[in-house]
Design a protein around this motif. Structure first.
Motif, PDB file in Angstrom:
ATOM      1  N   MET A  77       1.236  -1.114   0.136  1.00 26.86           N
ATOM      2  CA  MET A  77       0.188   0.178   0.217  1.00 26.86           C
ATOM      3  C   MET A  77       0.917   1.207  -0.771  1.00 26.86           C
ATOM      4  N   ILE A  78       0.539   1.983  -0.686  1.00 29.18           N
ATOM      5  CA  ILE A  78       1.538   3.197  -0.566  1.00 29.18           C
ATOM      6  C   ILE A  78      -0.165   4.790  -1.263  1.00 29.18           C
ATOM      7  N   LEU A  79       0.925   5.345  -0.552  1.00 29.43           N
ATOM      8  CA  LEU A  79      -0.363   7.061  -0.688  1.00 29.43           C
ATOM      9  C   LEU A  79       1.264   8.309  -1.429  1.00 29.43           C
ATOM     10  N   HIS A  80       0.758   8.283  -2.384  1.00 29.74           N
ATOM     11  CA  HIS A  80       1.271   9.329  -3.645  1.00 29.74           C
ATOM     12  C   HIS A  80       0.512  10.721  -3.233  1.00 29.74           C
ATOM     13  N   ILE A  81       1.055  11.666  -3.093  1.00 27.91           N
ATOM     14  CA  ILE A  81       0.505  13.092  -2.479  1.00 27.91           C
ATOM     15  C   ILE A  81       0.976  14.134  -3.533  1.00 27.91           C
ATOM     16  N   ILE A 110       4.503   4.978   2.820  1.00 27.39           N
ATOM     17  CA  ILE A 110       4.364   3.697   2.887  1.00 27.39           C
ATOM     18  C   ILE A 110       3.358   2.439   4.047  1.00 27.39           C
ATOM     19  N   GLU A 111       1.927   2.388   3.876  1.00 26.74           N
ATOM     20  CA  GLU A 111       0.900   2.244   4.181  1.00 26.74           C
ATOM     21  C   GLU A 111       0.804   1.407   5.222  1.00 26.74           C
ATOM     22  N   ASP A 112       0.803   1.256   6.605  1.00 21.57           N
ATOM     23  CA  ASP A 112       1.036  -0.175   7.307  1.00 21.57           C
ATOM     24  C   ASP A 112      -1.052  -0.051   7.633  1.00 21.57           C
ATOM     25  N   GLN A 113      -1.486  -1.793   7.479  1.00 24.36           N
ATOM     26  CA  GLN A 113      -2.420  -1.837   8.442  1.00 24.36           C
ATOM     27  C   GLN A 113      -2.590  -2.933   8.936  1.00 24.36           C
ATOM     28  N   TYR A 135       1.975   4.689   8.944  1.00 26.49           N
ATOM     29  CA  TYR A 135       2.299   6.431   7.186  1.00 26.49           C
ATOM     30  C   TYR A 135       3.392   6.237   7.500  1.00 26.49           C
ATOM     31  N   PHE A 136       4.761   5.580   7.266  1.00 31.16           N
ATOM     32  CA  PHE A 136       6.508   6.125   6.868  1.00 31.16           C
ATOM     33  C   PHE A 136       6.496   6.341   5.552  1.00 31.16           C
ATOM     34  N   PHE A 137       7.319   8.304   5.374  1.00 29.86           N
ATOM     35  CA  PHE A 137       7.696   9.181   4.341  1.00 29.86           C
ATOM     36  C   PHE A 137       8.624   8.141   3.566  1.00 29.86           C
ATOM     37  N   SER A 138       8.265   7.879   2.130  1.00 30.84           N
ATOM     38  CA  SER A 138       9.561   7.381   1.787  1.00 30.84           C
ATOM     39  C   SER A 138       9.965   8.239   0.323  1.00 30.84           C
ATOM     40  N   CYS A 146      11.830  16.004  -3.387  1.00 29.33           N
ATOM     41  CA  CYS A 146      10.684  16.202  -2.316  1.00 29.33           C
ATOM     42  C   CYS A 146      10.723  15.793  -0.729  1.00 29.33           C
ATOM     43  N   SER A 147      10.809  17.238  -0.214  1.00 29.33           N
ATOM     44  CA  SER A 147      10.599  16.734   1.005  1.00 29.33           C
ATOM     45  C   SER A 147       9.799  17.451   2.079  1.00 29.33           C
ATOM     46  N   LEU A 148       9.357  16.676   3.347  1.00 30.30           N
ATOM     47  CA  LEU A 148       8.077  16.897   3.968  1.00 30.30           C
ATOM     48  C   LEU A 148       8.510  18.799   5.069  1.00 30.30           C
ATOM     49  N   GLU A 149       9.693  18.633   4.573  1.00 31.02           N
ATOM     50  CA  GLU A 149      10.211  20.718   4.982  1.00 31.02           C
ATOM     51  C   GLU A 149      10.149  21.593   3.701  1.00 31.02           C
TER      52      GLU A 149
END
Length: 543
Positions: A77-81, A110-113, A135-138, A146-149
């Motif tokens: 599972m991958i979440l792209h934004i 990367i998503e983990d449920q 959710y873990f940033f990949s 891309c950076s979360l900053e």
């Protein structure tokens, strides 16, 4: 010759008996392969697709394989934004330009449920669970820079709460304007990091001063201003409520069926005005009943959308060698003028963003949008839509600059399901988060501007079945059915050919027999005529 003919006839009869029996057996075997074997496979699938226990030879009860996989899905599972950032804040506030956006992404997670809490009912026909999302940033799946900053400029949801409060009357307006003067200038937009906009959340320094002031904090309470806000704030390493679903013990139609959410059989009354809109229908979206039918609509409950939605069969598909059926929300679901959709409109509180009623139906948001404001903490004016306003009127898309044109291939939400087992093998959820900006009467926005819907980011969330599941479906289930079909057709074909051959041989033998019988009197008659002629000649000579 008679003896040889008799021997040939005996061999022929024996061959016909053998061929007839073989043909009959092949016909029966073919029918079994086509009718019974698929039914046997379906029965095995129904017996296996149950959330529950297996009993070992020593009497110990252990969770079955289906339950183990369901509790912690091994899916990828991958979440792209993709984030949007406002580029012309000053020009927009001055009323000289419409909002212009830039896009950057994807920022991938990367998503983990995992169902961290689960408990069966007394008779094990239902199960309660909480589904934890992490959710873990990949960086590997994200764009190279891309950076979360990274900084983005987005609508200030907290400021919008003050705009709403100021519209509450003269006293409220004076209080808010005096507060803004005392604390400093506050704008409708805020520049924050991508991480703050998503999972970390942000707080507005000026509004934080307001909410901690013993004299003025009543304003925050009245305006329902939360301490911190982020579009996914509080949704990482948390669950989305307590689910109660059917285990399939009482029949395949009960597998995954929703019975309650957070111990209630309907959604909270402030979510939607209509009790039909608050109804919890369908499955939990992770389990689907086996032995699916194309003409049956799949309702499912989507907690993130604060409602139940429908999925309809659209086409046959194939994913990595596995035949499947593709389901997607019907086009009609996006039309607010239909009674089934109008119940999801907040008629008394929805702002007017477009004067044309063909673009925005009165009392509702434009087509293709879901109002999440009443089911989020603080009631922020947040709207869910398809990415790039796919399935919305073109006027909604053209109200801002910088958006890519809508595309069905890229923007459609769907799930591919193996129909015999009901197992989802690939799912793609595409959505866009938007903020409704209200002009209000604070005088911050130009008088020439009206209310506007501003996209903040769009998401492409995918889930793919693990290799073991795909192998079981492709090599065990579908190959077994395929071989049964090929074997059944082959047996029927060969059996039919043998049977037809026997029948033709018998008919030919009968035809030849009749021919011999008809020709035999003719020979005897010719011989008799010859004898008569010889007698007549002898008599003539004597005379």
């Amino acid at each position: 010759q008679e003896r040889a003919g008799g021997m040939l006839s005996t061999k022929l009869k024996a061959g016909l008996w053998v061929g007839g029996i073989a043909g009959f057996l092949l016909l029966v075997g073919g029918l079994v392969g086509l009718l019974y074997v698929p039914k046997f496979i379906n029965d095995q699938v129904v017996q296996r697709d149950v959330i529950g226990y297996d009993t070992l030879p020593n009497g110990t009860r252990v969770l079955n394989d289906v339950t183990k996989k369901w509790l912690h899905p091994p899916y990828e599972m991958i979440l792209h934004i993709w984030m949007y950032s406002v580029q012309n804040e000053a020009a927009f506030l001055a009323g000289t330009e419409k909002i212009r956006l830039s896009q950057k992404g994807p920022y991938a997670f990367i998503e983990d449920q995992e169902k961290v809490v689960h408990e069966f009912s007394a008779d094990e026909d239902r199960i309660f669970y909480r589904n934890r999302h992490r959710y873990f940033f990949s960086q590997n799946y994200s764009c190279s820079d891309c950076s979360l900053e990274d900084k983005v400029t987005v609508p200030n949801v907290l400021f919008q709460k003050l705009v709403d409060l100021a519209d509450g009357g003269v006293v409220a307006k004076i209080a808010v304007e005096g507060l803004l003067i005392a604390l400093g200038r506050e704008t409708p937009f805020v520049t924050i990091t991508v991480g703050e906009a998503l999972f970390e959340g942000y707080d507005d320094p000026l509004i934080s001063k307001l909410c901690t002031n013993l004299v003025l904090k009543w304003i925050c309470t009245t305006a329902k201003i939360p301490d911190r806000i982020g579009f996914f704030y509080g949704q990482n390493d948390t669950h989305d409520g307590l689910y109660e679903v059917g285990t399939g013990k009482n029949g395949p139609s009960e597998l995954g069926k929703m019975y309650s959410w957070n111990n209630d059989t309907s959604l909270p009354t402030h979510y939607w005005e209509s009790p039909y809109a608050r109804a919890i229908n369908g499955t939990d979206g992770q389990l689907f009943p086996p032995l699916m039918k194309k003409d049956v609509v799949l309702p499912l409950f989507a907690s993130q959308a604060c409602r139940s939605i429908k999925m309809e069969y659209v086409d046959d598909s194939e994913y990595q060698g596995i035949n499947s059926w593709r389901y997607s929300p019907p086009i009609s679901m996006y039309d607010p003028s239909l009674p089934d959709n109008h119940i999801f409109c907040h008629v008394n509180s929805t702002l007017t963003f477009f004067d044309d009623t063909k673009v925005q139906y009165p009392g509702c948001l434009p087509a293709g949008m879901i109002d999440l404001s009443h089911c989020q903490p603080g009631d922020p004016r947040v709207f869910l839509s398809q990415a790039h306003f796919y399935m919305s009127p073109p006027e909604v898309w053209s109200a801002v600059d910088g958006l890519d044109a809508p595309s069905k291939d890229r923007d459609q939400t769907y799930v591919d399901i193996e129909p015999t087992s009901g197992v989802p093998i690939y799912a793609k959820r595409v959505m866009q988060v938007n903020v409704g900006m209200k002009k209000g009467n604070l005088g911050v926005l130009s008088k020439t501007l009206g209310n506007v819907i501003v996209p903040v980011f769009w998401v492409n969330e995918t889930a793919s079945a693990d290799p073991e599941t795909k192998n079981q479906l492709a090599n065990e289930l579908q190959i077994a059915k395929h071989l049964a079909f090929i074997g059944g057709v082959s047996a029927l074909t060969v059996g039919a050919l043998l049977f037809i051959g026997v029948v033709l041989t018998v008919l030919l033998d009968l035809a030849l027999g009749n021919r011999d019988e008809e020709s035999e009197p003719l020979v005897h008659r010719n011989e008799a005529e010859g004898e008569d002629n010889e007698g007549a000649a002898a008599n003539s000579q004597e005379e």
